[in-house]
Write a protein that holds these residues in place. Structure first.
Motif, mmCIF file in Angstrom:
data_model
loop_
_atom_site.group_PDB
_atom_site.id
_atom_site.type_symbol
_atom_site.label_atom_id
_atom_site.label_comp_id
_atom_site.label_asym_id
_atom_site.label_seq_id
_atom_site.Cartn_x
_atom_site.Cartn_y
_atom_site.Cartn_z
ATOM 1 N N SER A 28 0.885 -1.248 -0.151
ATOM 2 C CA SER A 28 -0.027 -0.121 -0.114
ATOM 3 C C SER A 28 0.817 1.244 0.194
ATOM 4 C CB SER A 28 -0.876 0.009 1.186
ATOM 5 O OG SER A 28 -1.815 -1.116 1.284
ATOM 6 N N LEU A 29 2.105 1.327 0.760
ATOM 7 C CA LEU A 29 2.948 2.571 0.753
ATOM 8 C C LEU A 29 3.389 2.626 -0.715
ATOM 9 C CD1 LEU A 29 4.104 4.612 2.491
ATOM 10 C CD2 LEU A 29 6.074 2.699 3.219
ATOM 11 N N GLY A 30 3.853 1.602 -1.265
ATOM 12 C CA GLY A 30 4.486 1.779 -2.443
ATOM 13 C C GLY A 30 5.701 2.778 -2.485
ATOM 14 N N ASN A 31 5.866 3.583 -3.253
ATOM 15 C CA ASN A 31 7.087 4.633 -3.225
ATOM 16 C C ASN A 31 6.762 5.816 -2.541
ATOM 17 O OD1 ASN A 31 5.155 5.697 -5.012
ATOM 18 N ND2 ASN A 31 6.613 6.027 -6.822
ATOM 19 N N LYS A 32 5.858 5.708 -1.791
ATOM 20 C CA LYS A 32 5.360 7.034 -0.986
ATOM 21 C C LYS A 32 6.039 6.829 0.284
ATOM 22 C CE LYS A 32 1.608 8.360 -3.831
ATOM 23 N NZ LYS A 32 0.665 7.836 -4.423
ATOM 24 N N LYS A 33 6.164 8.154 0.984
ATOM 25 C CA LYS A 33 6.596 8.078 2.287
ATOM 26 C C LYS A 33 5.660 8.307 3.421
ATOM 27 C CE LYS A 33 10.955 9.730 0.857
ATOM 28 N NZ LYS A 33 12.277 9.300 1.135
ATOM 29 N N CYS A 34 4.321 8.542 2.992
ATOM 30 C CA CYS A 34 3.296 8.728 4.029
ATOM 31 C C CYS A 34 2.086 7.746 3.814
ATOM 32 C CB CYS A 34 2.954 10.119 3.829
ATOM 33 S SG CYS A 34 4.135 11.506 4.151
ATOM 34 N N LEU A 35 1.529 7.014 4.565
ATOM 35 C CA LEU A 35 0.514 6.245 4.633
ATOM 36 C C LEU A 35 -0.719 6.658 5.690
ATOM 37 C CD1 LEU A 35 -0.366 3.430 3.108
ATOM 38 C CD2 LEU A 35 0.671 2.248 5.090
ATOM 39 N N ILE A 36 -1.774 6.689 5.221
ATOM 40 C CA ILE A 36 -2.681 6.613 6.236
ATOM 41 C C ILE A 36 -3.690 5.595 6.156
ATOM 42 C CG2 ILE A 36 -4.987 7.640 6.483
ATOM 43 C CD1 ILE A 36 -4.243 10.319 5.132
ATOM 44 N N LEU A 37 -3.509 4.891 7.429
ATOM 45 C CA LEU A 37 -4.210 3.493 7.806
ATOM 46 C C LEU A 37 -5.730 4.050 7.865
ATOM 47 C CD1 LEU A 37 -1.270 2.709 10.129
ATOM 48 C CD2 LEU A 37 -1.850 1.395 7.827
ATOM 49 N N ARG A 38 -6.383 3.588 7.250
ATOM 50 C CA ARG A 38 -7.786 3.893 7.282
ATOM 51 C C ARG A 38 -8.508 3.484 8.793
ATOM 52 N NH1 ARG A 38 -8.435 3.409 1.467
ATOM 53 N NH2 ARG A 38 -8.630 5.638 0.428
ATOM 54 N N ASN A 39 -9.019 4.379 9.489
ATOM 55 C CA ASN A 39 -9.482 4.023 10.699
ATOM 56 C C ASN A 39 -8.499 3.488 11.574
ATOM 57 O OD1 ASN A 39 -12.406 4.325 9.777
ATOM 58 N ND2 ASN A 39 -12.406 2.426 9.030
ATOM 59 N N HIS A 40 -7.339 3.809 11.440
ATOM 60 C CA HIS A 40 -6.142 3.354 12.406
ATOM 61 C C HIS A 40 -5.012 4.456 12.735
ATOM 62 C CE1 HIS A 40 -4.844 -0.322 14.106
ATOM 63 N NE2 HIS A 40 -3.435 -0.033 13.641
ATOM 64 N N GLY A 41 -4.753 5.144 11.824
ATOM 65 C CA GLY A 41 -3.546 6.046 12.173
ATOM 66 C C GLY A 41 -2.792 6.521 10.996
ATOM 67 N N LEU A 42 -1.730 7.191 11.324
ATOM 68 C CA LEU A 42 -0.646 7.620 10.366
ATOM 69 C C LEU A 42 0.561 6.776 10.312
ATOM 70 C CD1 LEU A 42 -0.867 11.379 10.693
ATOM 71 C CD2 LEU A 42 -2.304 9.914 8.964
ATOM 72 N N LEU A 43 1.180 6.417 9.172
ATOM 73 C CA LEU A 43 2.628 5.792 9.229
ATOM 74 C C LEU A 43 3.396 6.783 8.221
ATOM 75 C CD1 LEU A 43 3.405 2.007 9.054
ATOM 76 C CD2 LEU A 43 4.389 3.640 7.259
#
Length: 129
Positions: A28-43
């Motif tokens: 899901s993160l792929g080549n990005k540096k920011c991930l929003i875990l839906r209903n869960h938080g940020l990574l």
């Protein structure tokens, strides 16, 4: 606008205890540096702790701003996509030495944390930072 088209999303699968979810999170993160875990938080990720912290700090601020704007019931005015993309690229190129920016923010926050409660340093090795 800093994060326009630069955030990935991962659907909620329950508490993240299953080892096989980590591969899906990485995908899901792929080549990005920011991930929003839906209903869960940020990574966020980075080449250094300072870089990951930089993205986390500003992504969290962007989320807070968005919640405040949406809760105001005012009409949200979003610029056209080409302006949003242009602005995101300006953020990417706005720092002459981005690694120094990461480090400066990280060190400032470490000093603040040290003043508030330095007990964290008793359990973490200093060279980690």
């Amino acid at each position: 606008m800093q994060f326009y088209n630069r955030v990935a999303y991962h659907d909620y699968e329950g508490i993240s205890l299953d080892r096989d979810e980590r591969e899906r999170i990485v995908a899901s993160l792929g080549n990005k540096k920011c991930l929003i875990l839906r209903n869960h938080g940020l990574l966020t990720v980075g080449q250094t702790v300072a870089e990951a912290f930089f993205y986390m700090y500003y992504l969290n601020k962007a989320c807070e701003i968005q919640v405040n704007v949406l809760s105001s019931n005012a009409k949200v005015i979003i610029p056209p996509p080409e302006i949003c993309e242009h602005t995101a690229r300006q953020f990417e190129g706005s720092f002459r030495n981005i690694n120094q920016e990461f480090q400066t923010l990280w060190e400032a926050n470490r000093r603040l944390l040290d003043r508030l409660d330095s007990s964290y340093s008793d359990i973490l090795p200093r060279n980690l930072f």
